[in-house]
Design an enzyme around this catalytic site. Structure first.
Site, PDB file in Angstrom:
ATOM      1  N   SER A   1      -0.029   4.415  10.436  1.00 37.54           N
ATOM      2  CA  SER A   1      -0.126   3.131  11.138  1.00 37.54           C
ATOM      3  C   SER A   1       1.235   2.868  11.748  1.00 37.54           C
ATOM      4  O   SER A   1       2.236   3.463  11.348  1.00 37.54           O
ATOM      5  CB  SER A   1      -0.463   2.015  10.149  1.00 37.54           C
TER       6      SER A   1
ATOM      7  N   TYR B   1       0.651  -2.195   1.948  1.00 40.28           N
ATOM      8  CA  TYR B   1       0.193  -1.409   3.105  1.00 40.28           C
ATOM      9  C   TYR B   1       1.388  -0.740   3.799  1.00 40.28           C
ATOM     10  O   TYR B   1       1.357   0.455   4.102  1.00 40.28           O
ATOM     11  CB  TYR B   1      -0.547  -2.342   4.063  1.00 40.28           C
TER      12      TYR B   1
END
Ligand code: NAD
Length: 260
Positions: free
Chosen positions: A142, A155
């Site tokens: 990401s 995350y």
């Protein structure tokens, strides 16, 4: 281009994983799907592209189930030639309020699962092509593997870890035909992000449309979502002969997010 190859994509019953599965299937690869929720729909979408498709429901937070999935995948259509580590979840909260159980789940699903699937896929990839090796490991990281956002500690930590793992995997196999690279999307409008848009609309008391605009405006200069199809095309490039010497990169598709 990928006829006769087998691709295993984790978390591919939805969103980005399904998009990548379909892009690889369009190149002729047989596909092993994984993930929760509706299975028959995604299986039919992939099969409609004229390739063989199988499914294993391993929970990616459980190493023993990952092991079972890797054995199953190799037994379906021959060895796993392409591994896409994509399964992921999100939880949004400040660190002092972050549920410990959510932290553990995100680290396990978003990061450790990539280690487990990679360690189990590598021996057959290294042995391929008469020992010269052929394989593609693609980690869906990401933009949060490169930069941070508040309230996404687990995350961001997991995705930074995945990019580190990508580099080590690439280096350890650098003299073989096995490559490993990461894809770093900005916003992609999947169920994972729709939940964040909906929460924003409630928190700000605005429409979902307005919340979507604000979400993009905060981070993504292009003001548009990256699509699973675009990410699928990047995965296909990594698998192509032109990707033979692309090793250990973290490739953004982020509408300019990190150019700022
Ligand atoms: P999604 O929610 O649409 O899909 C997630 C997939 O993972 C689903 O198939 C789900 O069933 C599966 N999954 C969840 N927990 C699992 C578990 N324990 N075991 C096995 N499968 C599990 O989300 P998405 O947006 O397509 O996300 C896919 C990947 O892309 C994730 O790693 C996410 O972090 C990453 N990503 C997404 C965005 C975005 O904007 N959507 C941006 C950057 C990175």
């Amino acid at each position: 281009m990928l006829k006769g190859k087998t691709a295993l994509i984790t978390g591919s019953t939805s969103g980005i994983g399904l998009g990548i599965a379909k892009a690889l299937a369009q190149q002729g690869a047989n596909i092993v799907l994984n993930g929760f929720g509706d299975v028959e729909g995604p299986k039919a979408e992939v099969a409609a592209l004229g390739v063989k498709v199988a499914y294993h429901g391993a929970d990616m937070s459980k190493p023993a189930e990952i092991e079972d999935m890797m054995t199953y995948a190799a037994a379906q259509f021959g060895r796993v030639d392409i591994l896409v580590n994509n399964a992921g979840i999100q939880h949004v909260a400040r660190i002092e309020n972050f549920p410990v159980e959510r932290w553990d789940a995100i680290i396990a699903i978003n990061m450790s699962s990539a280690f487990h699937a990679t360690r189990l896929a590598l021996p057959a990839m290294q042995a391929a092509d008469n020992g010269k090796g052929w394989g593609r490991i693609i980690n869906v990281a990401s933009i949060h593997g490169l930069v941070a956002s508040a309230e996404k500690s687990a995350y961001v930590a997991a995705k930074h870890g995945v990019i580190g793992l990508t580099k080590v995997t690439a280096l350890e196999n650098a003299t073989s035909g096995v490559t490993c690279n990461a894809i770093c999307p900005g916003w992609v409008l999947t169920p994972l992000v729709q939940k964040q848009v909906d929460a924003k609309a409630v928190a700000l008391g605005v429409t979902v449309e307005e919340a979507t605009k604000q979400l993009l405006a905060e981070k993504e200069p292009s003001m548009q979502f990256t699509t699973p199809e675009e990410l699928g095309a990047l995965a296909v490039f990594f698998c192509s002969p032109a990707g033979n010497n692309v090793r250990g990169v973290a490739w953004n598709m982020d509408g300019g997010w990190t150019a700022q």
